[in-house]
Design an enzyme around this catalytic site. Structure first.
Site, mmCIF file in Angstrom:
data_model
loop_
_atom_site.group_PDB
_atom_site.id
_atom_site.type_symbol
_atom_site.label_atom_id
_atom_site.label_comp_id
_atom_site.label_asym_id
_atom_site.label_seq_id
_atom_site.Cartn_x
_atom_site.Cartn_y
_atom_site.Cartn_z
ATOM 1 C CG HIS A 266 2.245 5.981 3.743
ATOM 2 N ND1 HIS A 266 3.229 5.789 4.673
ATOM 3 C CD2 HIS A 266 2.326 7.311 3.413
ATOM 4 C CE1 HIS A 266 3.884 6.930 4.892
ATOM 5 N NE2 HIS A 266 3.343 7.873 4.141
ATOM 6 C CG HIS A 305 9.360 -0.201 5.598
ATOM 7 N ND1 HIS A 305 10.244 0.645 4.994
ATOM 8 C CD2 HIS A 305 8.475 0.565 6.259
ATOM 9 C CE1 HIS A 305 9.909 1.889 5.290
ATOM 10 N NE2 HIS A 305 8.836 1.873 6.051
ATOM 11 C CG ASP A 363 1.887 1.229 10.637
ATOM 12 O OD1 ASP A 363 1.980 1.983 11.617
ATOM 13 O OD2 ASP A 363 2.044 1.599 9.468
HETATM 14 N N1 CMC Z 1 2.711 -9.569 2.499
HETATM 15 C C1 CMC Z 1 3.049 -10.534 1.601
HETATM 16 N N2 CMC Z 1 3.962 -10.345 0.635
HETATM 17 C C2 CMC Z 1 4.541 -9.160 0.541
HETATM 18 C C3 CMC Z 1 4.245 -8.114 1.455
HETATM 19 C C4 CMC Z 1 3.303 -8.361 2.459
HETATM 20 N N3 CMC Z 1 2.976 -7.424 3.346
HETATM 21 N N4 CMC Z 1 4.984 -7.023 1.145
HETATM 22 C C5 CMC Z 1 5.736 -7.374 0.084
HETATM 23 N N5 CMC Z 1 5.461 -8.664 -0.275
HETATM 24 C C6 CMC Z 1 6.105 -9.442 -1.316
HETATM 25 C C7 CMC Z 1 5.614 -9.068 -2.706
HETATM 26 O O1 CMC Z 1 4.501 -9.851 -3.082
HETATM 27 C C8 CMC Z 1 6.845 -9.307 -3.537
HETATM 28 O O2 CMC Z 1 6.945 -10.703 -3.730
HETATM 29 P P1 CMC Z 1 7.486 -11.282 -5.132
HETATM 30 O O3 CMC Z 1 8.908 -10.862 -5.230
HETATM 31 O O4 CMC Z 1 7.281 -12.755 -5.034
HETATM 32 O O5 CMC Z 1 6.630 -10.665 -6.201
HETATM 33 C C9 CMC Z 1 7.995 -8.891 -2.624
HETATM 34 O O6 CMC Z 1 7.506 -9.098 -1.300
HETATM 35 C C10 CMC Z 1 8.442 -7.453 -2.807
HETATM 36 O O7 CMC Z 1 7.274 -6.619 -2.682
HETATM 37 P P2 CMC Z 1 7.136 -5.152 -3.266
HETATM 38 O O8 CMC Z 1 5.696 -4.858 -3.449
HETATM 39 O O9 CMC Z 1 8.063 -4.997 -4.444
HETATM 40 O O10 CMC Z 1 7.747 -4.284 -2.083
HETATM 41 P P3 CMC Z 1 7.575 -2.719 -1.885
HETATM 42 O O11 CMC Z 1 8.856 -2.238 -1.329
HETATM 43 O O12 CMC Z 1 7.084 -2.065 -3.122
HETATM 44 O O13 CMC Z 1 6.410 -2.646 -0.810
HETATM 45 C C11 CMC Z 1 5.175 -2.214 1.137
HETATM 46 C C12 CMC Z 1 6.560 -2.154 0.468
HETATM 47 C C13 CMC Z 1 5.287 -1.638 2.538
HETATM 48 C C14 CMC Z 1 4.180 -1.382 0.320
HETATM 49 C C15 CMC Z 1 4.729 -3.701 1.176
HETATM 50 O O14 CMC Z 1 5.631 -4.455 1.937
HETATM 51 C C16 CMC Z 1 3.305 -3.848 1.719
HETATM 52 O O15 CMC Z 1 2.351 -3.731 0.964
HETATM 53 N N6 CMC Z 1 3.161 -4.115 3.072
HETATM 54 C C17 CMC Z 1 1.862 -4.188 3.677
HETATM 55 C C18 CMC Z 1 1.395 -2.789 4.017
HETATM 56 C C19 CMC Z 1 2.132 -2.202 5.199
HETATM 57 O O16 CMC Z 1 2.261 -2.831 6.241
HETATM 58 N N7 CMC Z 1 2.564 -0.938 5.040
HETATM 59 C C20 CMC Z 1 3.161 -0.172 6.133
HETATM 60 C C21 CMC Z 1 4.590 0.172 5.919
HETATM 61 S S1 CMC Z 1 5.319 0.786 7.467
HETATM 62 C C22 CMC Z 1 4.480 2.256 7.774
HETATM 63 C C23 CMC Z 1 4.854 3.357 6.850
HETATM 64 O O17 CMC Z 1 6.036 3.756 6.864
HETATM 65 O O18 CMC Z 1 3.959 3.858 6.160
#
Ligand code: CMC
Length: 428
Positions: A266, A305, A363
């Site tokens: 987050h 995201h 971010d």
């Molecule tokens: N790098 C590499 N792969 C990723 C990433 C990433 N940053 N984010 C998601 N994926 C992949 C993940 O491995 C999965 O792949 P697969 O289908 O092969 O298993 C797919 O994309 C879907 O991921 P998810 O975990 O189901 O997606 P989510 O919606 O639960 O996660 C997130 C959203 C923001 C937690 C995630 O994208 C992440 O960890 N990003 C990095 C941290 C980040 O930058 N967070 C800030 C968000 S913006 C500020 C805010 O609003 O807080």
């Protein structure tokens, strides 16, 4: 809200129920599942992929189209024209202020910027090397011990004073957390400055040397605050709402929001993104690092995201600001910035990221801007918290003012042991 349409759910035992469908003003319709418990079943939606937890009039996001509106106004317009306090007024009150309303609002916030002197001593209880977010959680939570005269959450005047106090004191506390960390004396707020100038002044002035805010850099931080001001029901906002639903005081609720924001998935992502860039270290290592991401050894921080499956509209604005700030400071050839741009290009063109709709988020760019402004990495999430405070308060206020508001209480799908009898220790 329109409730004429229904969705019919039929269980495998033949029982069926009609669930009302509700339309908001924008966005997908929802199915009101309140009546489901009459059938003795619950819905199961871990991580809230398909669940709206409340109604809200504050912020709208369309993740597929890459849209973000505060009270109906597109974020691109708000990032361009008003100042941060005008946006705060909008979020808190629902409408843009008239000139007189704005003047009055700014005066109120400005008058509350100092903290109780005893609160300054509170800092001494922390280690100097404590993470500033740890200090923020503690000190903001402690505000309820200092301002008991405004804790009646059912009194709209108390709620208003608490809102002013939180909005006004967060930058002061954030700057104090920084000063304590680096071992410099606290700098008291100066009311001649704007909200953002004042924050930069408290961060960067010392008793020995004055600080003259640079308007271009002030505008960049103003934009960061505006872009982070609210983002509907994200993890920290939902935490504030859940804590607030029990009747907890606003200072405690905002402290809970700060705690939830801290995580790297987050608000901690801006700090994590910068650390990642430092770890990669050189453009020549980008390809190898990206391969590690594809092999799922780690994630690309500042990318992806939950809601935006298109470019985060805040990221587009922040990207522009990033270029402006680096140009103003003559940092266009900065090594980390070049590395970031290389990573951005790979992620925008590589099928792994395209297929998963992983775009750079706000971010990714805000970390680069904050670093250029001279803000240390461990303060990045604190800055996010300062900007988001108004969103948390607006959402908390909206919830408390709701008729028939109830404590939030999710249910669960139990997967533990079934009933068994206790066994004495010598028999185990
Ligand atoms: N790098 C590499 N792969 C990723 C990433 C990433 N940053 N984010 C998601 N994926 C992949 C993940 O491995 C999965 O792949 P697969 O289908 O092969 O298993 C797919 O994309 C879907 O991921 P998810 O975990 O189901 O997606 P989510 O919606 O639960 O996660 C997130 C959203 C923001 C937690 C995630 O994208 C992440 O960890 N990003 C990095 C941290 C980040 O930058 N967070 C800030 C968000 S913006 C500020 C805010 O609003 O807080």
């Amino acid at each position: 809200m329109e409730t004429k349409r229904v969705a019919t759910l039929t269980l495998d035992d033949g029982r069926s129920i009609e669930l009302p469908m509700i339309s908001g003003t924008l966005g997908p319709d929802v199915i009101d599942i309140h009546g489901l418990s009459a059938l003795g079943v619950f819905t199961y939606d871990p991580a809230f992929f398909s669940t709206a937890s409340c109604t809200s009039e504050i912020t709208f996001i369309d993740g597929d189209a890459g849209l973000l509106y505060y009270r109906g106004y597109p974020i691109e317009q708000l990032a361009e024209q008003p100042d941060f306090l005008e946006v705060c007024y909008l979020l808190l009150n629902g409408e843009l202020p008239s000139a007189a309303q704005k003047k009055n609002f700014v005066e109120h916030v400005t008058r509350h910027t100092m903290v109780h002197d005893q609160l300054a001593r509170f800092f001494n209880g922390f280690r100097r090397d404590a993470h500033p977010m740890a200090v923020m959680v503690g000190v903001v939570g402690a505000l309820s011990a200092f301002y008991h005269d405004s804790l009646d959450i059912n009194n709209p005047e108390h709620r208003e004073i608490s809102a002013f106090r939180l909005l006004a004191k967060l930058p002061t506390i954030a700057a104090m957390a920084y000063k304590y960390n680096v071992g410099e004396p606290f700098i008291y707020p100066k009311n001649k400055f704007s909200y953002v100038e004042n924050f930069m002044y408290m961060m960067f002035a010392t008793p020995a040397e004055d600080y003259v805010p640079n308007p271009k850099l002030v505008r960049a931080l103003e934009r960061i605050f505006i872009l982070h001001a609210d983002h509907e029901q994200n993890a920290s906002t939902s935490t504030v709402r859940l804590a607030g639903s029990s009747g907890a005081n606003p200072f405690a609720c905002i402290a809970s929001g700060i705690a939830a924001l801290w995580g790297p998935a987050h608000g901690g992502a801006n700090e994590a993104a910068l650390k990642m860039l430092e770890e990669i270290g050189d453009v020549s290592r980008v390809a190898e690092y990206v391969q590690g991401v594809k092999d799922k050894k780690y994630r690309l921080m500042g990318f992806g995201h939950r809601v935006y499956k298109n470019m985060d509209p805040r990221a587009s604005v922040m990207r522009e600001t990033c270029y402006e700030v680096l140009e103003e400071l003559g940092l266009e050839n900065d090594k980390l910035f070049k590395l970031a741009m290389e990573l951005e290009q790979i992620a925008l063109h590589d099928p792994y990221f395209i297929e998963r709709k992983l775009y750079p988020n706000v971010d990714f760019y805000s970390g680069i801007v904050l670093r250029a402004l001279g803000i240390p990495t461990n303060m990045f999430t604190v800055i996010f918290a300062v900007g988001r405070t108004v969103g948390w308060i607006s959402q908390w206020n909206e919830m408390i003012a709701e008729k028939g508001q109830k404590i939030g209480r999710p249910r669960q799908l139990y997967t533990g042991a079934t009933r068994r009898d206790f066994v004495q220790v010598d028999k185990r």
